[in-house]
Scaffold this active site. Structure first.
Site, PDB file in Angstrom:
ATOM      1  N   GLU A 136       0.882  -1.294  -0.001  1.00 38.31           N
ATOM      2  CA  GLU A 136       0.029  -0.061   0.244  1.00 38.31           C
ATOM      3  C   GLU A 136       0.840   1.239  -0.035  1.00 38.31           C
ATOM      4  OE1 GLU A 136      -2.912   0.092   3.363  1.00 38.31           O
ATOM      5  OE2 GLU A 136      -2.866   2.373   3.180  1.00 38.31           O
ATOM      6  N   GLU A 141      -2.460  11.801   2.782  1.00 41.11           N
ATOM      7  CA  GLU A 141      -3.321  11.597   4.123  1.00 41.11           C
ATOM      8  C   GLU A 141      -3.217  12.342   5.361  1.00 41.11           C
ATOM      9  OE1 GLU A 141      -2.579   7.266   5.089  1.00 41.11           O
ATOM     10  OE2 GLU A 141      -4.553   7.220   5.975  1.00 41.11           O
TER      11      GLU A 141
END
Ligand SMILES: *[C@@H]1O[C@H](CO)[C@@H](O)[C@H](O)[C@H]1NC(C)=O
Ligand SMILES: *[C@@H]1O[C@H](CO)[C@@H](O)[C@H](O)[C@H]1NC(C)=O
Ligand SMILES: *[C@@H]1O[C@H](CO)[C@@H](O)[C@H](O)[C@H]1NC(C)=O
Length: 319
Positions: A136, A141
Site C-alpha cells: 500500500e 493522508e
C-alpha cells in the site's frame, strides 16, 4: 570500433538513451473531468477503519450530487446537509477505486482542493487485494485539518526504511510491516513550511503530488500551487515526463532493507474520505482543537462539512 557510427545507428542509439539512462516515462492513462466517473468506481463498502461514514454507490452519489464532473474538474464530496441519527449509518461519503491497476511508473495528482473539517480523514492512496501482500502506498493522508501531509508504505513483514535518506521530509516511523506498531507503516511527514494538507493547502489553491515507482525505490514529491519551480512536465501533465528533473523528493523509500519488487505489485488508485475511526477519531480528543466528540460532531453538524470535498484537475499515469 574505428569506423564512425552511421547516422542511422547513431539516431537509434540516441533514441535508446532516455529509456536506458534517464527516468523518462510516457502517459498511459489520463483522468480529467468525466473520465473520473468512467474510470473509477464508487464502492459502497464498509470502512475497515471503523469510520463514522457511509460510502455511497453511484446512484446515490449522482442523486445527491456528491460526485460532479465538468470538462476540467472532478469533485467528490461528503453530505453536508443531513443531521444523522446516532443509531443510523454514518455520513454519506465516497470511496473511489480506479478500474485499472498500475505498476511501476509515475502518477501525478493535480488537486485544487481536499476535504477539510474536524473529524475528516481524506486519503489518496494505492493498493491491491489481498491486502497487504501487494503493498500500500499512501500519497495524501491526514486527519482533523492537521498539517502537514504524511506519506506512508504498508507491507508484509521484512520491509523497513533507513532513518537517514536523501529526502526533504522527516521520517516518523520506519517499519513498513502492517503487523507491527498498530499498522502505522513507514511514514514520512512533509516539510511543515509547505502547504501540503488541509485548510492551508486549500487556501493556496492546492498543488501537485507525484509518485515514482520502480523495482528498487518509491519516491513522492509535492509542489504547492504557488511554487514558481514546478517542473514544466508536472504543471502541464505532459505526455512525457522526466523525473530526473524533479529534484530531491519529499519521501524516498529505498531498497536498503526492503525488496521493493517483492513487496509491491500493481495497484488500484483509491480516493476516499472517512470520518473519525481508527486515526481521526483516536486523536480527536488530543491535539486536534476540535469541539465535542468526533462522532457527535459528525452526526450533528452537517454544515461543518461544506468544504469536505476533493476537486481534481487531473490524474495522469505514466509507464
Ligand atoms: C453539483 O455540484 C457542483 C460542484 O460543486 C455544482 O457546480 C453544481 O451546481 C451542483 N449541482 C446541483 C444540481 O446542485
Ligand atoms: C537497490 O537499488 C539500487 C538503485 O536503486 C540498485 O542499484 C541495487 O541493485 C538495488 N539492490 C537490490 C538488492 O535490489
Ligand atoms: C479508505 O478505505 C479503506 C478500505 O475501507 C480504509 O482502509 C481506509 O482507511 C479508508 N481511508 C479513508 C481515509 O477513508
Amino acid at each position: 570500433m574505428t569506423s564512425g557510427i552511421s547516422g542511422r545507428r547513431l539516431s537509434t542509439f540516441l533514441l535508446l538513451i532516455p529509456a536506458v539512462f534517464g527516468a523518462t516515462y510516457n502517459v498511459v492513462d489520463s483522468f480529467v473531468g468525466p473520465d473520473f466517473l468512467n474510470k473509477f468506481s464508487l464502492q459502497a463498502i464498509a470502512d475497515l477503519t471503523h469510520g463514522r461514514v457511509n460510502y455511497v454507490d453511484t446512484a446515490t452519489a449522482t442523486a445527491q450530487n456528491l460526485t460532479f464532473a465538468s470538462a476540467d474538474h472532478f469533485v467528490a464530496r461528503a453530505d453536508s446537509t443531513t443531521v444523522l441519527s446516532a443509531s443510523g449509518p454514518g455520513r454519506n461519503s465516497f470511496r473511489l477505486q480506479s478500474n485499472s491497476l498500475y505498476g511501476n511508473g509515475v502518477q501525478i495528482f493535480n488537486i485544487n482542493h481536499m476535504p477539510e473539517g474536524c473529524g475528516t480523514w481524506p486519503a489518496v492512496w494505492s493498493y491491491a487485494e489481498p491486502w497487504p501482500t501487494p503493498g500500500e502506498i499512501d500519497i495524501v493522508e491526514g486527519v482533523n485539518n492537521q498539517a502537514p501531509n504524511q506519506a506512508a508504505l504498508h507491507t508484509t513483514p521484512g520491509c523497513s526504511m533507513p532513518a537517514s535518506r536523501d529526502m526533504t521530509g522527516t521520517p516518523t516511523a520506519n517499519d513498513c510491516d502492517t503487523s507491527v506498531n498498530g499498522n502505522t507503516g513507514c511514514t514520512v511527514q512533509f516539510t511543515s513550511s509547505l502547504r501540503s494538507f488541509g485548510p492551508a493547502f486549500n487556501a493556496n489553491g492546492g498543488g501537485w503530488f507525484a509518485v515514482e515507482r520502480t523495482s528498487t525505490f518509491i519516491k513522492i514529491w509535492f509542489w504547492e500551487r504557488s511554487d514558481s519551480n514546478v517542473p514544466v512536465d508536472v504543471r502541464g501533465g505532459n505526455s512525457n515526463v522526466d523525473t530526473d528533473n524533479w529534484g530531491t523528493p519529499i519521501a524516498l523509500f529505498p531498497n536498503t532493507s526492503c525488496d521493493i519488487a517483492s513487496h509491491f505489485s500493481s495497484h488500484h488508485i483509491i480516493i476516499n474520505l472517512t470520518f473519525c475511526g481508527d486515526w481521526a477519531g483516536s486523536v480527536y480528543p488530543g491535539t486536534s482543537g476540535c469541539p465535542s466528540t468526533c462522532v457527535d460532531f459528525v452526526n450533528n453538524n452537517p454544515a461543518a462539512f461544506a468544504n469536505a470535498y476533493f476537486d481534481f484537475s487531473f490524474i495522469k499515469v505514466y509507464a
